[in-house]
Design a protein around this motif. Sequence first.
Motif, PDB file in Angstrom:
ATOM      1  N   THR A 199       3.373  21.617  18.159  1.00  0.00           N
ATOM      2  CA  THR A 199       3.779  20.631  19.167  1.00  0.00           C
ATOM      3  C   THR A 199       3.236  19.258  18.774  1.00  0.00           C
ATOM      4  O   THR A 199       2.110  19.141  18.297  1.00  0.00           O
ATOM      5  N   MET A 200       4.059  18.230  19.003  1.00  0.00           N
ATOM      6  CA  MET A 200       3.608  16.848  18.809  1.00  0.00           C
ATOM      7  C   MET A 200       3.958  16.051  20.058  1.00  0.00           C
ATOM      8  O   MET A 200       5.100  16.088  20.533  1.00  0.00           O
ATOM      9  N   VAL A 201       2.969  15.357  20.593  1.00  0.00           N
ATOM     10  CA  VAL A 201       3.166  14.531  21.792  1.00  0.00           C
ATOM     11  C   VAL A 201       2.831  13.093  21.436  1.00  0.00           C
ATOM     12  O   VAL A 201       1.722  12.787  20.973  1.00  0.00           O
ATOM     13  N   ILE A 202       3.795  12.205  21.648  1.00  0.00           N
ATOM     14  CA  ILE A 202       3.617  10.771  21.407  1.00  0.00           C
ATOM     15  C   ILE A 202       3.650  10.076  22.761  1.00  0.00           C
ATOM     16  O   ILE A 202       4.593  10.249  23.537  1.00  0.00           O
TER      17      ILE A 202
ATOM     18  N   TYR B  57       6.187  -9.399  27.702  1.00  0.00           N
ATOM     19  CA  TYR B  57       5.197  -9.054  26.675  1.00  0.00           C
ATOM     20  C   TYR B  57       4.540  -7.725  27.040  1.00  0.00           C
ATOM     21  O   TYR B  57       4.638  -7.251  28.180  1.00  0.00           O
ATOM     22  N   TYR B  58       3.827  -7.150  26.091  1.00  0.00           N
ATOM     23  CA  TYR B  58       3.227  -5.832  26.307  1.00  0.00           C
ATOM     24  C   TYR B  58       1.922  -5.700  25.529  1.00  0.00           C
ATOM     25  O   TYR B  58       1.680  -6.400  24.541  1.00  0.00           O
ATOM     26  N   SER B  59       1.072  -4.808  25.989  1.00  0.00           N
ATOM     27  CA  SER B  59      -0.152  -4.402  25.288  1.00  0.00           C
ATOM     28  C   SER B  59      -0.337  -2.924  25.582  1.00  0.00           C
ATOM     29  O   SER B  59      -0.687  -2.542  26.704  1.00  0.00           O
ATOM     30  N   SER B  60      -0.087  -2.082  24.562  1.00  0.00           N
ATOM     31  CA  SER B  60      -0.033  -0.638  24.774  1.00  0.00           C
ATOM     32  C   SER B  60      -0.954   0.100  23.809  1.00  0.00           C
ATOM     33  O   SER B  60      -1.152  -0.325  22.659  1.00  0.00           O
ATOM     34  N   ARG B  61      -1.484   1.198  24.287  1.00  0.00           N
ATOM     35  CA  ARG B  61      -2.240   2.113  23.429  1.00  0.00           C
ATOM     36  C   ARG B  61      -1.284   3.230  23.002  1.00  0.00           C
ATOM     37  O   ARG B  61      -0.719   3.918  23.862  1.00  0.00           O
ATOM     38  N   VAL B  62      -1.118   3.422  21.693  1.00  0.00           N
ATOM     39  CA  VAL B  62      -0.213   4.429  21.153  1.00  0.00           C
ATOM     40  C   VAL B  62      -1.035   5.650  20.724  1.00  0.00           C
ATOM     41  O   VAL B  62      -1.951   5.531  19.912  1.00  0.00           O
ATOM     42  N   LEU B  63      -0.680   6.806  21.256  1.00  0.00           N
ATOM     43  CA  LEU B  63      -1.405   8.055  20.953  1.00  0.00           C
ATOM     44  C   LEU B  63      -0.427   9.072  20.389  1.00  0.00           C
ATOM     45  O   LEU B  63       0.650   9.317  20.965  1.00  0.00           O
ATOM     46  N   VAL B  64      -0.820   9.722  19.271  1.00  0.00           N
ATOM     47  CA  VAL B  64      -0.044  10.825  18.700  1.00  0.00           C
ATOM     48  C   VAL B  64      -0.997  12.011  18.545  1.00  0.00           C
ATOM     49  O   VAL B  64      -1.966  11.940  17.775  1.00  0.00           O
ATOM     50  N   ASN B  65      -0.725  13.102  19.256  1.00  0.00           N
ATOM     51  CA  ASN B  65      -1.541  14.311  19.174  1.00  0.00           C
ATOM     52  C   ASN B  65      -0.681  15.481  18.737  1.00  0.00           C
ATOM     53  O   ASN B  65       0.451  15.664  19.226  1.00  0.00           O
ATOM     54  N   ILE B  66      -1.185  16.282  17.802  1.00  0.00           N
ATOM     55  CA  ILE B  66      -0.475  17.472  17.342  1.00  0.00           C
ATOM     56  C   ILE B  66      -1.289  18.717  17.652  1.00  0.00           C
ATOM     57  O   ILE B  66      -2.517  18.670  17.730  1.00  0.00           O
ATOM     58  N   THR B  67      -0.593  19.835  17.829  1.00  0.00           N
ATOM     59  CA  THR B  67      -1.227  21.138  18.040  1.00  0.00           C
ATOM     60  C   THR B  67      -0.740  22.082  16.973  1.00  0.00           C
ATOM     61  O   THR B  67       0.471  22.235  16.771  1.00  0.00           O
ATOM     62  N   LYS B  68      -1.686  22.726  16.283  1.00  0.00           N
ATOM     63  CA  LYS B  68      -1.333  23.651  15.207  1.00  0.00           C
ATOM     64  C   LYS B  68      -1.691  25.071  15.610  1.00  0.00           C
ATOM     65  O   LYS B  68      -2.552  25.302  16.428  1.00  0.00           O
TER      66      LYS B  68
END
Length: 280
Positions: free
Chosen positions: A191-194, A269-280
Amino acid sequence: MKKSLLNGAYLALFLCAIFTTFSCEKVSDLNDDIDALIDEVLGIKALSQDLSKTSSNFNNIEGLSIDGRDASSEIKVNVSAGVPYRYTHKHYTLSGSAWSIKTTSYSGTLSKSNFTNRSSVNTVKVSVQNNIPKVYVNGSLAATGSSGGGSGTTTTPPATPTTQALVDKDLSGDAYEKKTISFTVPSGVKTMVIRTTESASAYRNTADLFVRRGSAPVVNGPKPPSNTPAYSWTADCHGIKPNREDEVCTFNSPASGTWYITLYGYNTYYSSRVLVNITK
């Protein structure tokens, strides 16, 4: 069974007293049979203790039963032909930060000769030494889990899924501005969650999210003063919620390789935190 034998003995004694031709030896034999049967009904109590344990390795015994019954407190059992037992051994091993469990079920029959206490309770104890369960009766070894005296079936559960952060990055941009980053997805990901959320230093997670594998997402948006072209995009997943809500894209069994994330400031305009988590 005992009641009928007792009744028979009383009747035989009565007949022996009346009829001299009745063999009193038979009465004696019958009484011996009754005494033997009564002697075979013994008290038994079962417990588990002395289970080897370290900070990364420990054991547990569950479902211990004698004659198909819970014997945590004393029960009466007829041991004329031996006593059946059953229990489950669980061996826990720490690997990294996750525990794995090996479960083995054992069953067998304890010989009548093991039960030496006639006037007091017989104690059945399961202990684990060097991760091998052993059965003792009144302090004497009666069965070992790894060899005779029991049969086992072993199951090892699947490994606990592990989660890994591939991306944790703040992105900022002006209205109608695109910011793109790339990252590599390894093989074997379940699984990958962005997700985009508001960064710690700002509260303007107003950008729209676009995700694509292999090449950057294509995003076209209306710009003043003509407000053209029409808002359109080419992406494997997108999130265009209004205001400052989190945008989320979830992929099951994502392909390995290079992936791209594009944030687009639709009208602000925007200011965002980008997170990518994977589950193996």
